[in-house]
Design an enzyme around this catalytic site. Structure first.
Site, PDB file in Angstrom:
ATOM      1  N   ASN A   1      -2.640   1.213  -2.773  1.00 33.55           N
ATOM      2  CA  ASN A   1      -2.006  -0.290  -2.972  1.00 33.55           C
ATOM      3  C   ASN A   1      -1.042  -0.038  -4.452  1.00 33.55           C
ATOM      4  O   ASN A   1      -0.307  -1.146  -4.582  1.00 33.55           O
ATOM      5  CB  ASN A   1      -3.107  -1.209  -3.289  1.00 33.55           C
ATOM      6  CG  ASN A   1      -3.825  -1.497  -1.867  1.00 33.55           C
ATOM      7  OD1 ASN A   1      -3.193  -1.812  -0.764  1.00 33.55           O
ATOM      8  ND2 ASN A   1      -5.270  -1.369  -2.025  1.00 33.55           N
ATOM      9  N   TYR A   2      -1.492   0.949  -5.171  1.00 34.03           N
ATOM     10  CA  TYR A   2      -0.779   0.733  -6.518  1.00 34.03           C
ATOM     11  C   TYR A   2       0.117   1.853  -6.747  1.00 34.03           C
ATOM     12  O   TYR A   2       1.046   1.847  -7.994  1.00 34.03           O
ATOM     13  CB  TYR A   2      -1.776   0.213  -7.621  1.00 34.03           C
ATOM     14  CG  TYR A   2      -2.211  -1.008  -7.553  1.00 34.03           C
ATOM     15  CD1 TYR A   2      -1.662  -2.164  -7.900  1.00 34.03           C
ATOM     16  CD2 TYR A   2      -3.553  -1.401  -6.938  1.00 34.03           C
ATOM     17  CE1 TYR A   2      -2.351  -3.414  -7.695  1.00 34.03           C
ATOM     18  CE2 TYR A   2      -4.139  -2.473  -6.920  1.00 34.03           C
ATOM     19  CZ  TYR A   2      -3.421  -3.610  -7.338  1.00 34.03           C
ATOM     20  OH  TYR A   2      -3.808  -4.838  -7.234  1.00 34.03           O
ATOM     21  N   LEU A   3       0.082   3.070  -6.257  1.00 40.31           N
ATOM     22  CA  LEU A   3       0.527   4.299  -6.685  1.00 40.31           C
ATOM     23  C   LEU A   3       1.739   4.498  -5.680  1.00 40.31           C
ATOM     24  O   LEU A   3       1.548   4.742  -4.398  1.00 40.31           O
ATOM     25  CB  LEU A   3      -0.347   5.255  -6.732  1.00 40.31           C
ATOM     26  CG  LEU A   3      -1.621   5.218  -7.588  1.00 40.31           C
ATOM     27  CD1 LEU A   3      -2.372   6.718  -7.417  1.00 40.31           C
ATOM     28  CD2 LEU A   3      -1.010   5.305  -9.050  1.00 40.31           C
TER      29      LEU A   3
ATOM     30  N   SER B   1      -6.290   2.577  -5.736  1.00 41.05           N
ATOM     31  CA  SER B   1      -5.172   2.693  -6.164  1.00 41.05           C
ATOM     32  C   SER B   1      -4.061   3.252  -5.483  1.00 41.05           C
ATOM     33  O   SER B   1      -3.080   3.185  -5.494  1.00 41.05           O
ATOM     34  CB  SER B   1      -5.474   3.281  -7.754  1.00 41.05           C
ATOM     35  OG  SER B   1      -6.216   4.267  -7.617  1.00 41.05           O
TER      36      SER B   1
END
Length: 572
Positions: free
Chosen positions: A529-531, A526
């Site tokens: 890639n997502y934060l 995360s």
């Protein structure tokens, strides 16, 4: 993309945009570095079958070494791993070896395993000069193969070394674990470069599969691996201009969702009442993607045999409905294999209308029937594009992950905490995101051992603190009777020693808590890639936390744009 920013290397971000529709004009590179050829085992190291020494042909011996190196790993105890390995290993054997070696249980790899352990230990014991020699050779290879020239800029390449052959592990209970990952050769590789560039040369006596000049893609080389049949690429390093801009665009798209997410939520809530079943199903699926950060459901690799699903491909057997459970109303229990065969298990209370819709969707269906039989990922993605340009299920995931991190950091960070405690708060916020995104991992093999070692340090520090407090008490007592400057200075020195040891103890205890809480959660996925990295950088700047405490060197290179851009007031 902001053009005033400077990367860590000091070069300026170019004004020219590298978006999906753009093209590079010039690309030159040296091609990939291949795995070294197999070196046969020394004569004193043997493989045994039914207790008898057996000589293996080089191809069979190489594959046997892959298994022997993993002998202490849990993988080699799993039936599916052993079955797949043995099947692929036999393909590499001669007809004589095949007729003789028929049962993996009768194989003895222990001598081979001990040899590789000794090799590993020998590498640890290398002299400084030997280590320096290896370092210099790696730097030479990096300088020759680790950079390319793209549109007059020298850019770092991310993964210029092709992975050596070995045994496929997979994540979760992958049905292909244990299969042989075959050696990639020049004949398997497609090279991508400019027509007018100096083309990479294949190793002597070999040739490339193809040399193409496609300036609409950003990969430098590609090949198809044999396990999943998926295409692998050599790409630019995450710190490159193109990668940095794509990252920035990804998070800006998620920030655009923030502006219209309330409208989208209101719309899918209205759609729960639609007269059309397809619209109801689409609305409930979108609710799950939004609330639970589920993937849309098209993650299965071509040729993959694992029964993995996402939101749109959920079947009746993957959910159970409970009007009341553990004191909560309208609970849905999910249990399915998601991406990479990672199990997704969750019990979640939902809104009454969602629950009623799910009951309707389940009517007159068998366990193997689709839950959303009027929906697929294409239909959902088309709808998402109509709601917002560039919107996908992953954008929802990125938005919810980033907003969760920002909210959790505000709740968990205390101004009175020291740096280690604040970093623990950051990891707890990150963990909330990892749990939301179902980023699991098996506890590290060395977890118990490292925790015991850490606990020993804590116990020793507690004893040290006890002794220091005792010395402080004695010093205070002597100071009261002596009333001189010297004794007061001794008291002050002892007090500072106690404070220092208390801080050291707290740091160790925070470290132990952090490790224990994160042993089965993968925080890195995360975080990378997502934060939105600007949230983390802004938090660091606001609380005077060194960015190095959150991002390692490679991650700081990847997020150089965010480190330069974000100030402490940044809001996602």
């Amino acid at each position: 993309f902001p053009t005033h920013l400077h990367r860590a290397s000091g070069s300026v971000w170019e004004e020219e945009r590298y978006t999906d529709g753009s093209k590079w004009r010039f690309l030159e590179h040296k091609g990939p570095v291949f795995a070294p050829a197999y070196e046969p085992l020394p004569e004193h190291v043997h493989f045994y079958y039914e207790g008898k020494m057996s000589n293996l042909s080089p191809p069979a011996e190489e594959v046997a070494t892959f298994f022997s190196k993993m002998l202490d790993h849990e993988y080699t105890t799993k039936d599916i791993f052993r079955k797949n390995f043995f099947k692929d290993w036999r393909k590499e054997m001669t007809s004589e070896e095949k007729s003789k070696i028929t049962d993996l249980k009768k194989c003895d790899f222990s001598e081979m395993s001990q040899y590789f352990k000794a090799q590993s230990e020998a590498r640890k014991q290398m002299t400084k000069e030997e280590k320096l020699k290896i370092k210099e050779e790696n730097e030479r290879i990096l300088e020759e193969y680790g950079f390319c020239v793209m549109d007059n800029h020298k850019e770092r390449i991310g993964n210029f070394r092709i992975e050596p052959p070995g045994l496929f592990r997979g994540r979760g209970d992958h049905p292909k674990m244990g299969m042989l990952k075959r050696r990639i050769r020049p004949e398997d590789v497609i090279i991508n470069c400019s027509k007018d560039s100096k083309h990479p040369k294949p190793p002597p006596g070999t040739r490339w599969k193809e040399v193409r000049h496609d300036n609409k893609v950003t990969w430098l080389a590609s090949w198809t691996e044999n396990i999943q049949g998926s295409i692998k690429y050599i790409m630019l390093n995450p710190s490159s201009r193109i990668k940095g801009e794509k990252d920035w665009q990804k998070y800006e798209t998620a920030r655009r969702l923030k502006k219209c997410v309330d409208h989208i939520r209101a719309q899918y809530r209205d759609d729960w009442k639609s007269k059309e079943m397809r619209i109801r199903q689409r609305a409930v699926a979108l609710y799950f993607i939004d609330k639970l950060a589920l993937r849309a459901g098209n993650e299965k690799e071509e040729g993959e045999t694992a029964d993995t699903v996402g939101c749109c491909s959920l079947r009746v057997e993957h959910i159970k409905l409970y009007p009341e459970l553990d004191g909560q109303d309208f609970v849905v229990e999910f249990d399915f294999l998601g991406k990479d065969s990672i199990r997704y298990y969750n019990k979640i209370p939902v809104e009454k209308r969602v629950f009623k819709n799910l009951q309707l969707f389940l009517e007159n269906k068998q366990a193997e029937d689709d839950l959303f039989d009027r929906l697929n990922t294409s239909i959902l993605n088309k709808h998402l594009q109509e709601l917002m340009d560039g919107l996908t299920a992953k954008v929802f995931r990125t938005y919810n992950a980033s907003i969760t991190l920002q909210q959790q950091l505000k709740v968990l960070t205390s101004p009175d905490e020291n740096v280690p405690a604040k970093v623990l708060s950051y990891n707890r916020a990150n963990r909330a995101v990892a749990i939301l995104c179902n980023h699991q991992r098996a506890p590290p093999k060395t977890f118990e051992k490292s925790m015991q070692s850490l606990q020993s340090k804590i116990d020793a520090k507690k004893q040290q603190l006890f002794a220091a407090k005792k010395e402080l008490k004695v010093a205070k007592s002597e100071s009261k009777s002596l009333h001189d400057e010297k004794s007061r200075k001794v008291v002050e020195t002892k007090r500072k020693a106690v404070q220092r040891i208390e801080e050291q103890l707290m740091k160790l205890e925070v470290q132990a808590t952090d490790r224990e809480e994160n042993k089965q959660i993968a925080l890195g996925t995360s975080k990378l890639n997502y934060l939105d990295p600007r949230i983390s950088v802004a938090w660091c700047k606001k609380w005077s936390i060194p960015v190095e405490k959150i991002y390692n060197k490679t991650q700081r290179e990847k997020f150089a744009w965010a480190i330069d851009m974000a100030d402490e007031d940044f809001e996602f």
